[in-house]
Design an enzyme around this catalytic site. Structure first.
Site, PDB file in Angstrom:
ATOM      1  N   GLU A 125     -23.348 -32.884 -40.759  1.00 12.22           N
ATOM      2  CA  GLU A 125     -24.657 -32.368 -41.188  1.00 12.22           C
ATOM      3  C   GLU A 125     -25.691 -33.491 -41.300  1.00 12.22           C
ATOM      4  O   GLU A 125     -26.704 -33.336 -41.986  1.00 12.22           O
ATOM      5  CB  GLU A 125     -24.548 -31.636 -42.537  1.00 12.22           C
ATOM      6  CG  GLU A 125     -23.539 -30.506 -42.589  1.00 12.22           C
ATOM      7  CD  GLU A 125     -23.942 -29.269 -41.780  1.00 12.22           C
ATOM      8  OE1 GLU A 125     -24.988 -29.296 -41.110  1.00 12.22           O
ATOM      9  OE2 GLU A 125     -23.176 -28.289 -41.832  1.00 12.22           O
ATOM     10  N   HIS A 149     -24.808 -31.599 -50.455  1.00 12.71           N
ATOM     11  CA  HIS A 149     -24.432 -30.282 -49.929  1.00 12.71           C
ATOM     12  C   HIS A 149     -23.056 -29.910 -50.460  1.00 12.71           C
ATOM     13  O   HIS A 149     -22.125 -30.710 -50.372  1.00 12.71           O
ATOM     14  CB  HIS A 149     -24.428 -30.321 -48.398  1.00 12.71           C
ATOM     15  CG  HIS A 149     -23.825 -29.109 -47.756  1.00 12.71           C
ATOM     16  ND1 HIS A 149     -24.296 -27.837 -47.990  1.00 12.71           N
ATOM     17  CD2 HIS A 149     -22.796 -28.962 -46.895  1.00 12.71           C
ATOM     18  CE1 HIS A 149     -23.575 -26.974 -47.298  1.00 12.71           C
ATOM     19  NE2 HIS A 149     -22.649 -27.628 -46.624  1.00 12.71           N
ATOM     20  N   HIS A 151     -20.238 -26.289 -51.521  1.00 13.99           N
ATOM     21  CA  HIS A 151     -19.875 -24.895 -51.251  1.00 13.99           C
ATOM     22  C   HIS A 151     -19.500 -24.177 -52.554  1.00 13.99           C
ATOM     23  O   HIS A 151     -18.354 -23.774 -52.739  1.00 13.99           O
ATOM     24  CB  HIS A 151     -18.670 -24.844 -50.294  1.00 13.99           C
ATOM     25  CG  HIS A 151     -18.922 -25.368 -48.915  1.00 13.99           C
ATOM     26  ND1 HIS A 151     -17.923 -25.474 -47.961  1.00 13.99           N
ATOM     27  CD2 HIS A 151     -20.055 -25.811 -48.311  1.00 13.99           C
ATOM     28  CE1 HIS A 151     -18.433 -25.961 -46.839  1.00 13.99           C
ATOM     29  NE2 HIS A 151     -19.720 -26.190 -47.025  1.00 13.99           N
ATOM     30  N   GLU A 179     -32.660 -21.453 -69.099  1.00  8.80           N
ATOM     31  CA  GLU A 179     -33.066 -22.793 -68.668  1.00  8.80           C
ATOM     32  C   GLU A 179     -33.100 -22.979 -67.150  1.00  8.80           C
ATOM     33  O   GLU A 179     -33.405 -24.074 -66.657  1.00  8.80           O
ATOM     34  CB  GLU A 179     -32.181 -23.843 -69.350  1.00  8.80           C
ATOM     35  CG  GLU A 179     -32.239 -23.650 -70.858  1.00  8.80           C
ATOM     36  CD  GLU A 179     -32.226 -24.919 -71.678  1.00  8.80           C
ATOM     37  OE1 GLU A 179     -31.972 -25.993 -71.117  1.00  8.80           O
ATOM     38  OE2 GLU A 179     -32.470 -24.818 -72.890  1.00  8.80           O
ATOM     39  N   HIS A 220     -22.620 -19.746 -46.978  1.00  8.88           N
ATOM     40  CA  HIS A 220     -22.145 -21.104 -46.694  1.00  8.88           C
ATOM     41  C   HIS A 220     -22.185 -22.010 -47.921  1.00  8.88           C
ATOM     42  O   HIS A 220     -21.155 -22.516 -48.343  1.00  8.88           O
ATOM     43  CB  HIS A 220     -22.975 -21.690 -45.535  1.00  8.88           C
ATOM     44  CG  HIS A 220     -22.548 -23.057 -45.107  1.00  8.88           C
ATOM     45  ND1 HIS A 220     -22.626 -23.499 -43.806  1.00  8.88           N
ATOM     46  CD2 HIS A 220     -22.032 -24.105 -45.808  1.00  8.88           C
ATOM     47  CE1 HIS A 220     -22.158 -24.734 -43.719  1.00  8.88           C
ATOM     48  NE2 HIS A 220     -21.804 -25.123 -44.928  1.00  8.88           N
TER      49      HIS A 220
HETATM   50  P1  13P Z   1     -18.512 -32.553 -42.817  1.00  6.64           P
HETATM   51  O1  13P Z   1     -17.043 -32.709 -43.132  1.00  6.64           O
HETATM   52  O2  13P Z   1     -18.816 -32.946 -41.384  1.00  6.64           O
HETATM   53  O3  13P Z   1     -19.373 -33.288 -43.791  1.00  6.64           O
HETATM   54  O4  13P Z   1     -18.863 -31.000 -42.896  1.00  6.64           O
HETATM   55  C1  13P Z   1     -18.592 -30.256 -44.043  1.00  6.64           C
HETATM   56  C2  13P Z   1     -19.542 -29.141 -44.243  1.00  6.64           C
HETATM   57  O5  13P Z   1     -19.670 -28.658 -45.343  1.00  6.64           O
HETATM   58  C3  13P Z   1     -20.338 -28.642 -43.103  1.00  6.64           C
HETATM   59  O6  13P Z   1     -21.368 -27.797 -43.513  1.00  6.64           O
HETATM   60 ZN    ZN Z   2     -21.011 -26.929 -45.541  1.00  8.47          ZN
END
Ligand code: 13P
Ligand code: ZN
Length: 289
Positions: A125, A149, A151, A179, A220
């Protein structure tokens, strides 16, 4: 010179690298990083680069083209997790599962100056990270340095049942927890489902980053940004917590979103006034002004 720089005997001992690793561990413990899910980049400050330079590889790697261009990021150095790395492994094998890249003068290529041992490369990413950094740096007068980033489950679950637009999701998150509006007064951007890892999702995300410091990727995960690691982690945490409250409340409510009690727009506006927040007015109902 800062103490950590004087005393450091390797890259991993420098303060910014310790903070980078700590966030990876903290995120893993929250359950936000199954397998190789999620990634982290840090745009190094000039003094970070000065402290890190003695530990750079003797010879930098080859320039590698990115599929996006970010001219304002020319000459910047980024710490990045590696593509495919598990967040739980960053702290124990940092030079293998993370590294530092330098961006070229055109802002369209990178080369490795440290880490990514055994043939690793920056996160898949990277395009999103670099474009988002460019936009957030411009939006914050250079203050934003961390792009995170993850999940987190509740945010992802929420995108499966609610209307996918920034206003709707932001309002639900604001109403879920008092909050929330303090943590993200401008709201949260929402990108509809897209294929991850390429230039298209990077461009769609960075467009929203002009307004928002956090952007959800439907089905995602979430990008959270901040001036430092605490700010980015805290934002991720606050958004996921609010989403978790929403998910629980909805489950307790037989699946209905017709809640008995919630925070009114008047209430949200009162919080914004009390805390002098730069709130996104377009996300409140106008009739209540
Ligand atoms: P990477 O392992 O390449 O960082 O990808 C993980 C991910 O969450 C892709 O959206
Ligand atoms: Zn991801």
């Amino acid at each position: 010179m800062r103490d950590d720089a004087n005393l450091a005997t390797c890259m991993e001992e420098l303060a910014f690298m310790r903070s980078f690793v700590r966030l990876c561990d903290d995120g893993y413990r929250q359950g936000w990083h199954e397998r190789n899910g999620g990634n982290l980049t840090y745009r190094m400050a000039t003094e970070d680069v000065a402290f890190a330079r003695p530990f750079f590889n003797e010879t930098p790697g080859e320039w590698k083209r990115m599929d996006v261009e970010a001219p304002s990021m020319a000459g910047e150095f980024f710490v990045s997790t590696s593509a495919g790395s598990y967040m739980r492994n960053i702290s124990s094998e940092t030079s293998r599962y993370a590294g530092i890249v330098e961006i070229n003068d055109e802002g369209n290529a990178y080369r490795v100056v440290w880490g990514f041992e055994d043939g690793g490369r920056p996160t898949s990413e990277l395009s999103s990270h670099v474009l988002n950094h460019a936009v957030r740096a411009a939006a914050t007068d250079g203050a934003c340095r961390v792009m995170y980033h993850a999940h987190p489950s509740s945010v992802i679950a929420m995108t499966m049942v609610v209307e996918l637009n920034s206003r709707t999701i932001t309002r639900l998150l604001w109403q879920a927890m008092t909050e929330s509006i303090i943590a993200f007064p401008m709201g949260v951007g929402v990108v509809p489902w897209m294929v991850p890892g390429g230039a298209d999702i990077a461009k769609a995300t960075s467009k929203l980053m002009r307004t928002y410091d956090a952007v959800i990727w439907a089905s995602h995960g979430l990008f959270a940004t901040g001036a430092d690691f605490d700010a980015a982690f805290g934002l991720m945490h606050a958004i996921e917590k609010a989403a978790g409250v929403y998910v629980r409340a909805r489950c307790m409510n037989g699946g209905s979103d017709n809640f008995r009690n919630t925070i009114t727009d008047e209430g949200l506006r009162a919080i914004a006034e009390e805390f002098n927040l730069p709130i996104n007015e377009a996300f409140l109902e106008e009739t209540l002004i």
